[in-house]
Write an enzyme that holds these catalytic residues in place. Structure first.
Site, PDB file in Angstrom:
ATOM      1  N   SER A 103       0.845  -1.187   0.000  1.00 19.58           N
ATOM      2  CA  SER A 103       0.000   0.000   0.000  1.00 19.58           C
ATOM      3  C   SER A 103       0.889   1.249   0.000  1.00 19.58           C
ATOM      4  CB  SER A 103      -0.952  -0.031   1.196  1.00 19.58           C
ATOM      5  OG  SER A 103      -1.941   0.954   1.083  1.00 19.58           O
ATOM      6  N   ASP A 154      -9.057  -5.798  -5.203  1.00 19.70           N
ATOM      7  CA  ASP A 154      -8.698  -4.618  -4.413  1.00 19.70           C
ATOM      8  C   ASP A 154      -9.610  -3.450  -4.797  1.00 19.70           C
ATOM      9  OD1 ASP A 154      -7.533  -2.538  -3.008  1.00 19.70           O
ATOM     10  OD2 ASP A 154      -5.478  -3.104  -3.534  1.00 19.70           O
ATOM     11  N   HIS A 213      -7.170  -5.740  -0.699  1.00 17.97           N
ATOM     12  CA  HIS A 213      -6.055  -4.874  -0.332  1.00 17.97           C
ATOM     13  C   HIS A 213      -5.171  -5.564   0.716  1.00 17.97           C
ATOM     14  CE1 HIS A 213      -4.228  -0.953  -0.760  1.00 17.97           C
ATOM     15  NE2 HIS A 213      -4.205  -0.765   0.548  1.00 17.97           N
TER      16      HIS A 213
END
Length: 488
Positions: free
Chosen positions: A340, A429, A461
Site C-alpha cells: 500500500s 482490491d 487490499h
C-alpha cells in the site's frame, strides 16, 4: 394621618437582581466546551516524554499549558462563573497561539513539538487544535449569553420556559458533542499509540556489534531535529555466506503515508497492517537466508509535508551504506519492499534513489537494487473511483493539487536505469485499483526495466487472505526468490 398608597414594584426592579445573581448553568454547551479543551490537553500531553527527548523547552511549555488548562476546567466545574470561563478561554487561546507559531508558521526555533503526537496518525495536531477552537467558541457563546442575561435583554418568554430552552440547547449542541467525542478518541489513541506509548524510542543502540538473530532499534537519521527509528533484524549466526556482507531487505510500512509505524504492537501496528505485507513470514525467511531486514519509521504526512516520507526512506538507505562495515552488510545489495503506502514509497525510492535527498550521509547513494511493490498506488491522479476513506487519506497526505499528485506518482519517474521490480496486487482490491499496478508494470517494461506483475485472485487490499491464488505461502516464496535473484 395621610393615606399612604403602596404600588407594586416594577417588573424590571424584580427581575434585575435575579439576573445579576443568576448562576451559570452546567449546560450542554459549557460541558461540551470543557470536554473539548480537556481532550485537547490530554492529546498534547500524551507524548510528553517523546517531546522531552526531542525538545525539552517545548515539553516544559506543554506541561505548563496542560496544567493551566486542566486547572481552569476544574475551577469552572467546581463553580461556574463568567471570570473562570474567560480564564478557560484564555488558556485555550494560548495553546492555539503555540500551535500556530510552531506548526502553521514555524517561527519558533527547534523541531516541531507536535511531531511526536503525529507519529502514528499524521493529523493528530489538527484534531488537537480543532478541539481548542471548539472550546474557545463555546466559552465565547456562554459568556455572551451570560452578558445578555445580565443586561436584561434575555427573552422573557424563554425565561418562563427554562426546561424547553435546555432541551433545545441540548439538541443543538449534540452534533458538536459527538464530533468532540470522535476527535477525542482518534486524537488520544493516536497520540498515545493506543496507550502503548507513541512518539520516538528512547532506547536505541549504536549500529555496531548487534546480536545475531535478534531485533535491535537504532536511530538512523535525524532530520529537522526529528529522530527516526529503524528496527534491524540480524540473520542468525552462520546464515550469511562467510567472507561477504549480508544483503539487505528494507521494509517500509503502509498506511497511506498518514497512518501507522514500524512497531509490531499498538495502534500504529494495526493501522500499518504488517500482515497484509507478509512482514513476519518474509522477515523470518529472509533472515534464514542470510538477509539483514530493516524496518523503518518515517515522518507522516500531513504533519511533515510531502516529500518528507521519501526523504526519510532515502536517508535510511544512506545510513545502511554508511554503517555497512558495522552492520556486516554488502552496501551494493539493498532491496526495498512494502505494501500500500509502503509499496508506493518503495517504488518512489527505486525510481528516484539516484537523486539527491536531504539529511545526513550525503556522500552515500540512496539507490536500491531491487523493489517489491505490493498493491501500492502508482498514479495519484487516478483515484476518482476509490472509497471515501482512501480519498480522504490522499487528500490529507498529499492534497488536491494535480501537480503535486503528479510529482508524487511513481509512474511518472520510470526510466531505463530503474532496478528490477516485482509487483503484486489483489484482483479484488477496491482501495487501489489493480489497473494502477498493471499500467505501472507495462510502463516499466516499455522502458526496458525487468518488471513482473502478479495479479492475486481471491484477495483485495492484502496478500494474506485464505484461499487466495497464489497463496500466501506462494507469494512469500515469490518475494524471497525475487530478492535472491536480484541481490545475489
Amino acid at each position: 394621618m395621610p393615606e399612604t398608597s403602596l404600588s407594586p414594584p416594577a417588573a424590571d426592579a424584580v427581575l434585575a437582581p435575579a439576573a445579576e445573581h443568576l448562576p451559570l448553568r452546567r449546560g450542554p454547551l459549557l460541558v461540551t466546551s470543557l470536554l473539548a479543551v480537556t481532550a485537547s490537553a490530554l492529546i498534547y500531553l500524551a507524548p510528553l516524554a517523546a517531546v522531552w527527548r526531542t525538545a525539552w523547552p517545548y515539553a516544559l511549555l506543554f506541561a505548563a499549558l496542560g496544567t493551566a488548562q486542566l486547572g481552569t476546567v476544574a475551577r469552572v466545574l467546581a463553580r461556574p462563573a463568567s471570570r473562570r470561563v474567560v480564564l478557560a478561554a484564555g488558556a485555550a487561546l494560548a495553546v492555539l497561539v503555540v500551535w500556530f507559531l510552531t506548526r502553521r508558521t514555524p517561527v519558533l526555533p527547534g523541531p516541531s513539538p507536535w511531531i511526536p503526537a503525529d507519529s502514528v496518525i499524521g493529523f493528530v495536531d489538527y484534531l488537537c487544535a480543532g478541539l481548542q477552537v471548539i472550546g474557545v467558541a463555546g466559552f465565547g457563546i456562554v459568556w455572551v449569553l451570560r452578558a445578555v442575561a445580565l443586561s436584561g435583554g434575555a427573552d422573557t418568554q424563554a425565561r418562563r420556559r427554562p426546561r424547553l430552552r435546555r432541551v433545545a440547547g441540548a439538541v443543538a449542541v449534540t452534533p458538536v458533542t459527538l464530533v468532540v467525542l470522535l476527535a477525542t478518541f482518534v486524537g488520544f489513541s493516536g497520540a498515545s499509540d493506543g496507550l502503548a506509548g507513541a512518539g520516538f524510542p528512547g532506547d536505541t543502540v549504536p549500529p555496531r556489534h548487534l546480536p545475531a538473530g535478534k531485533r535491535s532499534t537504532v536511530e538512523y537519521c535525524r532530520i529537522d531535529g526529528v529522530p527516526l527509528a529503524m528496527d534491524i533484524y540480524t540473520p542468525p549466526a552462520g546464515a550469511a555466506p562467510p567472507g561477504r556482507g549480508a544483503p539487505v531487505a528494507m521494509y517500509i510500512h503502509g498506511g497511506g503515508l498518514v497512518l501507522g509505524d514500524r512497531k509490531l504492537s499498538g495502534l500504529g501496528a494495526s493501522l500499518s497492517d504488517h500482515q497484509a505485507a507478509l512482514f513476519t513470514p518474509l522477515r523470518e525467511r529472509l533472515n534464514a537466508n542470510g538477509y539483514l531486514v530493516a524496518s523503518i519509521d518515517y515522518r507522516l504526512t500531513p504533519a511533515a509535508p510531502w516529500p518528507a516520507p521519501l526523504d526519510d526512506a532515502k536517508c535510511a538507505v544512506r545510513f545502511l551504506r554508511a554503517h555497512a562495515a558495522d552492520l556486516g552488510i554488502d552496501p551494493s545489495r539493498i532491496g526495498a519492499w512494502g505494501a500500500s503506502g509502503g509499496g508506493w514509497l518503495s517504488s518512489m525510492l527505486g525510481l528516484t534513489g539516484r537523486q539527491d535527498g536531504i539529511g545526513p550521509y550525503a556522500e552515500q547513494s540512496s539507490a536500491v537494487q531491487a523493489v517489491v511493490d505490493m498493491f501500492g498506488p502508482t498514479d495519484l491522479n487516478d483515484f476518482a473511483d476509490a472509497p471515501p476513506f482512501i480519498r480522504f487519506l490522499l487528500w490529507a497526505g498529499i492534497g488536491t493539487s494535480t501537480a503535486t499528485r503528479h510529482s508524487a506518482s511513481p509512474i511518472n519517474y520510470v526510466t531505463g536505469n530503474a532496478p528490477p521490480f516485482l509487483i503484486l496486487h489483489g484482483k479484488q482490491d477496491e482501495d487501489i485499483a489493480p489497473r494502477q499496478s498493471l499500467r505501472f508494470a507495462e510502463r516499466l517494461r516499455t522502458a526496458g526495466v525487468s518488471a513482473e506483475f502478479v495479479e492475486v485472485a481471491g484477495t483485495g487490499h492484502t496478500l494474506a487472505t485464505p484461499g487466495q491464488r497464489p497463496s500466501t505461502q506462494e507469494a512469500t516464496d515469490m518475494v524471497v526468490d525475487f530478492f535472491r535473484a536480484t541481490l545475489r
